[in-house]
Scaffold this motif. Sequence first.
Motif, mmCIF file in Angstrom:
data_model
loop_
_atom_site.group_PDB
_atom_site.id
_atom_site.type_symbol
_atom_site.label_atom_id
_atom_site.label_comp_id
_atom_site.label_asym_id
_atom_site.label_seq_id
_atom_site.Cartn_x
_atom_site.Cartn_y
_atom_site.Cartn_z
ATOM 1 N N GLN A 1 8.726 1.422 -7.467
ATOM 2 C CA GLN A 1 8.007 1.691 -6.213
ATOM 3 C C GLN A 1 8.783 2.663 -5.329
ATOM 4 O OE1 GLN A 1 5.034 1.448 -5.342
ATOM 5 N NE2 GLN A 1 4.617 0.163 -3.547
ATOM 6 N N VAL A 2 10.096 2.601 -5.349
ATOM 7 C CA VAL A 2 10.895 3.587 -4.608
ATOM 8 C C VAL A 2 10.555 4.996 -5.063
ATOM 9 C CG1 VAL A 2 13.241 4.539 -4.415
ATOM 10 C CG2 VAL A 2 12.825 2.129 -3.893
ATOM 11 N N HIS A 3 10.430 5.178 -6.369
ATOM 12 C CA HIS A 3 10.083 6.512 -6.887
ATOM 13 C C HIS A 3 8.745 6.975 -6.313
ATOM 14 C CE1 HIS A 3 9.667 9.809 -9.809
ATOM 15 N NE2 HIS A 3 8.418 9.402 -9.949
ATOM 16 N N ARG A 4 7.761 6.090 -6.312
ATOM 17 C CA ARG A 4 6.440 6.459 -5.795
ATOM 18 C C ARG A 4 6.500 6.776 -4.297
ATOM 19 N NH1 ARG A 4 4.809 1.241 -8.191
ATOM 20 N NH2 ARG A 4 4.232 1.537 -10.381
ATOM 21 N N VAL A 5 7.188 5.912 -3.560
ATOM 22 C CA VAL A 5 7.270 6.080 -2.106
ATOM 23 C C VAL A 5 8.051 7.341 -1.756
ATOM 24 C CG1 VAL A 5 8.226 5.055 -0.003
ATOM 25 C CG2 VAL A 5 6.934 3.641 -1.623
ATOM 26 N N LEU A 6 9.102 7.621 -2.513
ATOM 27 C CA LEU A 6 9.868 8.854 -2.299
ATOM 28 C C LEU A 6 8.947 10.071 -2.332
ATOM 29 C CD1 LEU A 6 12.561 10.597 -2.308
ATOM 30 C CD2 LEU A 6 12.403 10.453 -4.813
ATOM 31 N N HIS A 7 8.202 10.197 -3.405
ATOM 32 C CA HIS A 7 7.399 11.411 -3.582
ATOM 33 C C HIS A 7 6.203 11.463 -2.626
ATOM 34 C CE1 HIS A 7 9.442 13.366 -6.939
ATOM 35 N NE2 HIS A 7 9.806 12.141 -7.283
ATOM 36 N N ARG A 8 5.573 10.318 -2.378
ATOM 37 C CA ARG A 8 4.470 10.330 -1.424
ATOM 38 C C ARG A 8 4.983 10.543 -0.004
ATOM 39 N NH1 ARG A 8 0.085 12.275 0.155
ATOM 40 N NH2 ARG A 8 -1.404 10.879 1.197
ATOM 41 N N LEU B 1 4.014 13.473 2.857
ATOM 42 C CA LEU B 1 3.513 13.168 4.193
ATOM 43 C C LEU B 1 4.415 13.692 5.311
ATOM 44 C CD1 LEU B 1 2.361 9.461 3.659
ATOM 45 C CD2 LEU B 1 0.914 11.497 3.762
ATOM 46 N N ALA B 2 5.640 14.046 4.993
ATOM 47 C CA ALA B 2 6.587 14.482 6.014
ATOM 48 C C ALA B 2 6.141 15.791 6.664
ATOM 49 C CB ALA B 2 7.976 14.646 5.400
ATOM 50 N N ALA B 3 6.487 15.936 7.936
ATOM 51 C CA ALA B 3 6.116 17.147 8.670
ATOM 52 C C ALA B 3 6.772 18.376 8.061
ATOM 53 C CB ALA B 3 6.514 16.997 10.136
ATOM 54 N N ASP C 1 0.846 -1.187 0.000
ATOM 55 C CA ASP C 1 0.000 0.000 0.000
ATOM 56 C C ASP C 1 0.886 1.242 0.000
ATOM 57 O OD1 ASP C 1 -2.828 1.228 0.683
ATOM 58 O OD2 ASP C 1 -1.386 2.181 2.016
ATOM 59 N N LEU C 2 0.671 2.125 -0.971
ATOM 60 C CA LEU C 2 1.566 3.265 -1.145
ATOM 61 C C LEU C 2 1.603 4.152 0.088
ATOM 62 C CD1 LEU C 2 3.493 4.941 -2.840
ATOM 63 C CD2 LEU C 2 1.496 6.034 -3.909
ATOM 64 N N ASP C 3 0.453 4.476 0.646
ATOM 65 C CA ASP C 3 0.446 5.367 1.801
ATOM 66 C C ASP C 3 1.110 4.727 3.014
ATOM 67 O OD1 ASP C 3 -0.672 7.517 0.539
ATOM 68 O OD2 ASP C 3 -2.695 7.225 1.304
ATOM 69 N N GLU C 4 0.927 3.417 3.173
ATOM 70 C CA GLU C 4 1.573 2.737 4.297
ATOM 71 C C GLU C 4 3.098 2.769 4.146
ATOM 72 O OE1 GLU C 4 2.228 -1.740 6.086
ATOM 73 O OE2 GLU C 4 0.473 -1.360 4.842
ATOM 74 N N ALA C 5 3.582 2.414 2.960
ATOM 75 C CA ALA C 5 5.030 2.423 2.730
ATOM 76 C C ALA C 5 5.584 3.841 2.844
ATOM 77 C CB ALA C 5 5.344 1.833 1.364
ATOM 78 N N ALA C 6 4.864 4.797 2.281
ATOM 79 C CA ALA C 6 5.316 6.184 2.330
ATOM 80 C C ALA C 6 5.330 6.713 3.757
ATOM 81 C CB ALA C 6 4.419 7.049 1.455
ATOM 82 N N ARG C 7 4.380 6.261 4.577
ATOM 83 C CA ARG C 7 4.357 6.685 5.980
ATOM 84 C C ARG C 7 5.590 6.168 6.713
ATOM 85 N NH1 ARG C 7 2.751 10.850 8.154
ATOM 86 N NH2 ARG C 7 4.945 10.804 8.790
ATOM 87 N N ARG C 8 5.987 4.931 6.429
ATOM 88 C CA ARG C 8 7.211 4.391 7.052
ATOM 89 C C ARG C 8 8.412 5.259 6.669
ATOM 90 N NH1 ARG C 8 6.944 -2.262 6.374
ATOM 91 N NH2 ARG C 8 4.697 -2.491 6.765
#
Length: 265
Positions: A137-144, A148-150, A101-108
């Motif tokens: 997927q790294v590209h997607r997680v990087l940008h998402r 999400l970062a503070a 899940d993109l949001d889950e991975a990106a949140r990590r």
Amino acid sequence: MSTIVFLHAHPDDEASQTSGTMARAVDEGHRVVLVVATNGDHGTAPDDLAEGETVVERRRAELAASAAAIGLHRVVWLGYADSGMTGWEQNAHEGAFTGADLDEAARRFADVLDEEDADVAVGYDWHGGYGHPDHVQVHRVLHRGVELAARRPRVLESSMNRDAMRRMYELAKAAGRDDDWDPDRPMDDGNPMGTPEAELHWRVDVRPQLERKRTALGAHASQTSDVGMMLAMPSEVFEAVFGFEHYLEPGRAAGLVDGWPFAVA
């Protein structure tokens, strides 16, 4: 000084793709953190595994040695499984990074950015350089994750200079070498390797860090098919291939600059 967080797909990707930049950043006083998305369990299984030792355990140990050679300040594992290449049955396995899940991975990933109060986040270009599902997927997680970062860090995308690789390929052919690494042929996702030079933004000189890059690669001794080929290069070829690392910076005006994107004003 800046805090720079690099996101890579598998153990050994850090060594082959950005270890020169990472080592230079350490030398210049920056804090450098590596986030590894997968455990690399579909890499080459070495013949010398001890009784009870797994490929994952070996690759974690190799990554620790690579990180020490580079001088990294912290290594974080996101905990996903290696997805294998495009079309492999492992793409659909439980825990595979490509299906996360993109949001889950990106949140990590964002949690690491927040913990480090990162100034810069580095991942891959839109097709992960050569189309590997985990790299994409790294590209997607990087940008998402950055979204999400503070505090939103600056973003850079590691890539390969397709035109430079083509020039080296043509020189090798002219010299009578039968190397099967034509960067214009379709890679794992059907696209050619890397990025055209006209689309890149930064060319980073890492020649002073090449011995550390070679040591980082050598730490991943179990991966004989890729790492072994790189380490077998004569020193002048190794410098030509790995002496410069390339990045895109989304939103930056077109034009390749020879420089250091982590300079502090």
